[in-house]
Design a protein around this motif. Structure first.
Motif, PDB file in Angstrom:
ATOM      1  N   LYS A  17       0.854  -1.186   0.000  1.00 43.05           N
ATOM      2  CA  LYS A  17       0.000   0.000   0.000  1.00 43.05           C
ATOM      3  C   LYS A  17       0.892   1.239   0.000  1.00 43.05           C
ATOM      4  O   LYS A  17       1.979   1.225   0.564  1.00 43.05           O
ATOM      5  CB  LYS A  17      -0.914   0.024   1.223  1.00 43.05           C
ATOM      6  CG  LYS A  17      -1.959  -1.079   1.243  1.00 43.05           C
ATOM      7  CD  LYS A  17      -2.853  -0.948   2.465  1.00 43.05           C
ATOM      8  CE  LYS A  17      -3.902  -2.048   2.485  1.00 43.05           C
ATOM      9  NZ  LYS A  17      -4.778  -1.938   3.687  1.00 43.05           N
ATOM     10  N   PRO A  18       0.448   2.343  -0.636  1.00 46.33           N
ATOM     11  CA  PRO A  18       1.283   3.556  -0.677  1.00 46.33           C
ATOM     12  C   PRO A  18       1.537   4.123   0.722  1.00 46.33           C
ATOM     13  O   PRO A  18       0.643   4.116   1.578  1.00 46.33           O
ATOM     14  CB  PRO A  18       0.446   4.525  -1.522  1.00 46.33           C
ATOM     15  CG  PRO A  18      -0.504   3.662  -2.284  1.00 46.33           C
ATOM     16  CD  PRO A  18      -0.804   2.498  -1.395  1.00 46.33           C
ATOM     17  N   GLU A  20       1.822   6.783   3.565  1.00 46.50           N
ATOM     18  CA  GLU A  20       1.093   8.027   3.824  1.00 46.50           C
ATOM     19  C   GLU A  20       2.035   9.161   4.196  1.00 46.50           C
ATOM     20  O   GLU A  20       1.660  10.338   4.139  1.00 46.50           O
ATOM     21  CB  GLU A  20       0.071   7.814   4.936  1.00 46.50           C
ATOM     22  CG  GLU A  20      -1.033   6.814   4.562  1.00 46.50           C
ATOM     23  CD  GLU A  20      -2.071   6.677   5.650  1.00 46.50           C
ATOM     24  OE1 GLU A  20      -1.991   7.430   6.651  1.00 46.50           O
ATOM     25  OE2 GLU A  20      -2.968   5.827   5.509  1.00 46.50           O
ATOM     26  N   LYS A  34       6.839   9.669   0.115  1.00 44.48           N
ATOM     27  CA  LYS A  34       5.402   9.436   0.285  1.00 44.48           C
ATOM     28  C   LYS A  34       4.810   8.889  -1.016  1.00 44.48           C
ATOM     29  O   LYS A  34       5.073   9.407  -2.094  1.00 44.48           O
ATOM     30  CB  LYS A  34       4.702  10.737   0.667  1.00 44.48           C
ATOM     31  CG  LYS A  34       3.185  10.624   0.764  1.00 44.48           C
ATOM     32  CD  LYS A  34       2.565  11.978   1.087  1.00 44.48           C
ATOM     33  CE  LYS A  34       1.039  11.872   1.110  1.00 44.48           C
ATOM     34  NZ  LYS A  34       0.399  13.188   1.402  1.00 44.48           N
ATOM     35  N   GLY A  35       4.008   7.827  -0.882  1.00 45.27           N
ATOM     36  CA  GLY A  35       3.365   7.236  -2.052  1.00 45.27           C
ATOM     37  C   GLY A  35       4.053   5.998  -2.579  1.00 45.27           C
ATOM     38  O   GLY A  35       3.462   5.230  -3.337  1.00 45.27           O
ATOM     39  N   ILE A  36       5.312   5.781  -2.174  1.00 44.58           N
ATOM     40  CA  ILE A  36       6.014   4.571  -2.614  1.00 44.58           C
ATOM     41  C   ILE A  36       5.377   3.352  -1.945  1.00 44.58           C
ATOM     42  O   ILE A  36       4.916   3.405  -0.806  1.00 44.58           O
ATOM     43  CB  ILE A  36       7.517   4.664  -2.286  1.00 44.58           C
ATOM     44  CG1 ILE A  36       8.218   5.496  -3.371  1.00 44.58           C
ATOM     45  CG2 ILE A  36       8.171   3.296  -2.170  1.00 44.58           C
ATOM     46  CD1 ILE A  36       9.695   5.637  -3.183  1.00 44.58           C
ATOM     47  N   VAL A  37       5.348   2.248  -2.667  1.00 42.91           N
ATOM     48  CA  VAL A  37       4.753   1.016  -2.161  1.00 42.91           C
ATOM     49  C   VAL A  37       5.848   0.063  -1.694  1.00 42.91           C
ATOM     50  O   VAL A  37       6.757  -0.261  -2.456  1.00 42.91           O
ATOM     51  CB  VAL A  37       3.892   0.331  -3.250  1.00 42.91           C
ATOM     52  CG1 VAL A  37       3.369  -1.014  -2.751  1.00 42.91           C
ATOM     53  CG2 VAL A  37       2.741   1.241  -3.667  1.00 42.91           C
ATOM     54  N   GLN A  67       2.380  10.518  -8.488  1.00 39.62           N
ATOM     55  CA  GLN A  67       2.416   9.158  -7.978  1.00 39.62           C
ATOM     56  C   GLN A  67       3.700   8.479  -8.446  1.00 39.62           C
ATOM     57  O   GLN A  67       4.146   8.712  -9.570  1.00 39.62           O
ATOM     58  CB  GLN A  67       1.200   8.362  -8.472  1.00 39.62           C
ATOM     59  CG  GLN A  67      -0.103   8.832  -7.858  1.00 39.62           C
ATOM     60  CD  GLN A  67      -0.086   8.633  -6.349  1.00 39.62           C
ATOM     61  OE1 GLN A  67       0.234   7.565  -5.853  1.00 39.62           O
ATOM     62  NE2 GLN A  67      -0.440   9.694  -5.618  1.00 39.62           N
ATOM     63  N   ARG A  73       9.037   2.575  -7.445  1.00 37.18           N
ATOM     64  CA  ARG A  73       8.622   1.571  -6.479  1.00 37.18           C
ATOM     65  C   ARG A  73       9.690   0.497  -6.335  1.00 37.18           C
ATOM     66  O   ARG A  73       9.974   0.021  -5.239  1.00 37.18           O
ATOM     67  CB  ARG A  73       7.297   0.940  -6.929  1.00 37.18           C
ATOM     68  CG  ARG A  73       6.125   1.903  -6.825  1.00 37.18           C
ATOM     69  CD  ARG A  73       4.873   1.315  -7.445  1.00 37.18           C
ATOM     70  NE  ARG A  73       3.764   2.269  -7.377  1.00 37.18           N
ATOM     71  CZ  ARG A  73       2.602   2.103  -7.995  1.00 37.18           C
ATOM     72  NH1 ARG A  73       2.379   1.019  -8.721  1.00 37.18           N
ATOM     73  NH2 ARG A  73       1.648   2.999  -7.885  1.00 37.18           N
TER      74      ARG A  73
END
Length: 387
Positions: A17-18, A20, A34-37, A67, A73
């Protein structure tokens, strides 16, 4: 200056999940945006153990709140030296093998696990293949060697195959096959410690292990026919002397023959319970002598071109008595990059020292075994700490 909020906890780091929040170290250096999975096992635990912080992202780091793309990622795998990550990959493959050796379960998702590790290995090889090869060769002691052979064989297979194929979709089944090829031999590893007293029954099981491995993989949901074919055929030989069916060159997939060569090399240089590993250079010489019968000459030529006669991680004695380690092949088999890790009296150096082996006193005199340089292993690992 980035505002650090608090230390990260596992609850802040959900898998797949990304994020927060962005993750920073105590010096406000961005670790993960922020946003990396986070998808790789163990990453969240490392973040917590290292005391990293949640932080309010710097606008320059967020790239205008875009994103993250797939490359970003995947970049999480590049946050540590390749040598370290390749070493950890051995442990990951060992865990996957233990799952395959257990009764099939709908929860195991073996195909996804192996594919993930195959992609990780390819990524590491693209980043620094020398560091990968060195890590796999040097990390044989104090661990089960079967996973080392699997990962080293997979790395070698990739380096050979990529010479004629740059399509990752075609290469992935080969790497997956390499990572699972001898899964059915674990039982043999824990039986007799002497190869010369193998019973007829055990010998038959060894000759059938590729068939057994395919059967095991199918039970765990593997349906990729290319993957299964390479496992099935990887002990066949161009001259028909292999097994299980004595197929010849024209009947075999080229990737099966590449995997056979990779398996042969890894099986020679990695020690097992019955014998010490053969020096990499000597292994290559033995393989070259067998060209045309056990392995195709064109594949052997590519292998030697890729790793040299002193592959990365090889230990060498210099003319002045020092012991060095080959860091990289440098596309010049006569002049590999060598760092000294032990002085002429055998005492390990605190820091590795680069030597110009073109100078007569520092020229390579001979290769030596891993067992003769255990005391310098801490210094050896420093050679790749920044790669």
């Amino acid at each position: 200056m980035v505002k650090l909020l608090r230390r990260a906890s596992l609850s802040d780091l959900p898998v797949n999940k990304p994020l927060e929040w962005s993750i920073y170290d105590a010096n406000n250096n961005l670790i993960l945006r922020k946003g990396i999975v986070i998808s790789m096992p163990g990453v969240a635990e490392k973040i917590v153990n290292r005391g990293y912080f949640l932080g309010e992202p710097n606008p320059a780091d967020t790239k205008n709140n875009e994103q993250p793309n797939e490359d970003e990622r995947d970049d999480i795998a590049l946050r540590e030296p390749v040598f370290v990550l390749a070493t950890e990959l051995i442990t990951s493959i060992s865990r996957i093998h233990k799952i395959v050796l257990s009764p099939p379960s709908t929860l195991s998702r073996i195909e996804d696990l192996v594919l993930q590790r195959a992609r990780q290995l390819i990524q590491l090889l693209k980043r620094n293949s020398d560091a990968v090869l060195a890590a796999l060769y040097l990390n044989q002691s104090n661990r089960e060697t079967r996973p080392v052979k699997h990962v080293l064989g997979a790395a070698i297979a990739y380096l050979i195959a990529m010479q004629s194929c740059d399509d990752e979709a075609q290469l992935l089944p080969l790497i997956c096959a390499a990572l699972t090829r001898d899964i059915s031999l674990y039982h043999f590893d824990h039986t007799s410690s002497h190869i010369d007293i193998i019973s007829d029954h055990e010998y038959s099981r060894i000759k059938e292990h590729t068939v057994t491995a395919v059967r095991m993989l199918r039970k765990h949901g593997i349906q990729d026919e290319a993957w299964l074919r390479y496992v099935y055929e990887h002990h066949e030989k161009p001259d028909g002397s292999g097994y299980p069916h004595g197929k010849k060159n024209h009947e075999l997939h080229e990737f099966s023959m590449i995997l056979s060569l990779a398996d042969t090399y890894a099986g020679m240089v990695v020690a097992n319970q019955r014998r010490s590993g053969i020096l990499p250079g000597n292994s290559l010489k033995e393989i070259f002598v067998s060209k045309g019968s056990l392995c195709l000459e064109k594949h052997i030529a590519v292998l030697i071109k890729k790793i040299g006669i002193f592959p990365p991680g090889s230990l060498v004695q210099l003319n002045n008595g020092e012991v060095g380690v080959v860091k990289s092949y440098c596309q010049n088999k006569k002049n590999p990059e060598v760092y000294v890790v032990s002085d002429i009296k055998g005492f390990p150096k605190a820091e590795p020292v680069l030597r110009d082996i073109k100078q007569p006193e520092f020229a390579i005199q001979s290769s030596i075994s891993l067992g003769k340089c255990k005391v310098a292993m801490f210094s050896i690992k420093k050679i790749w700490q920044d790669l």
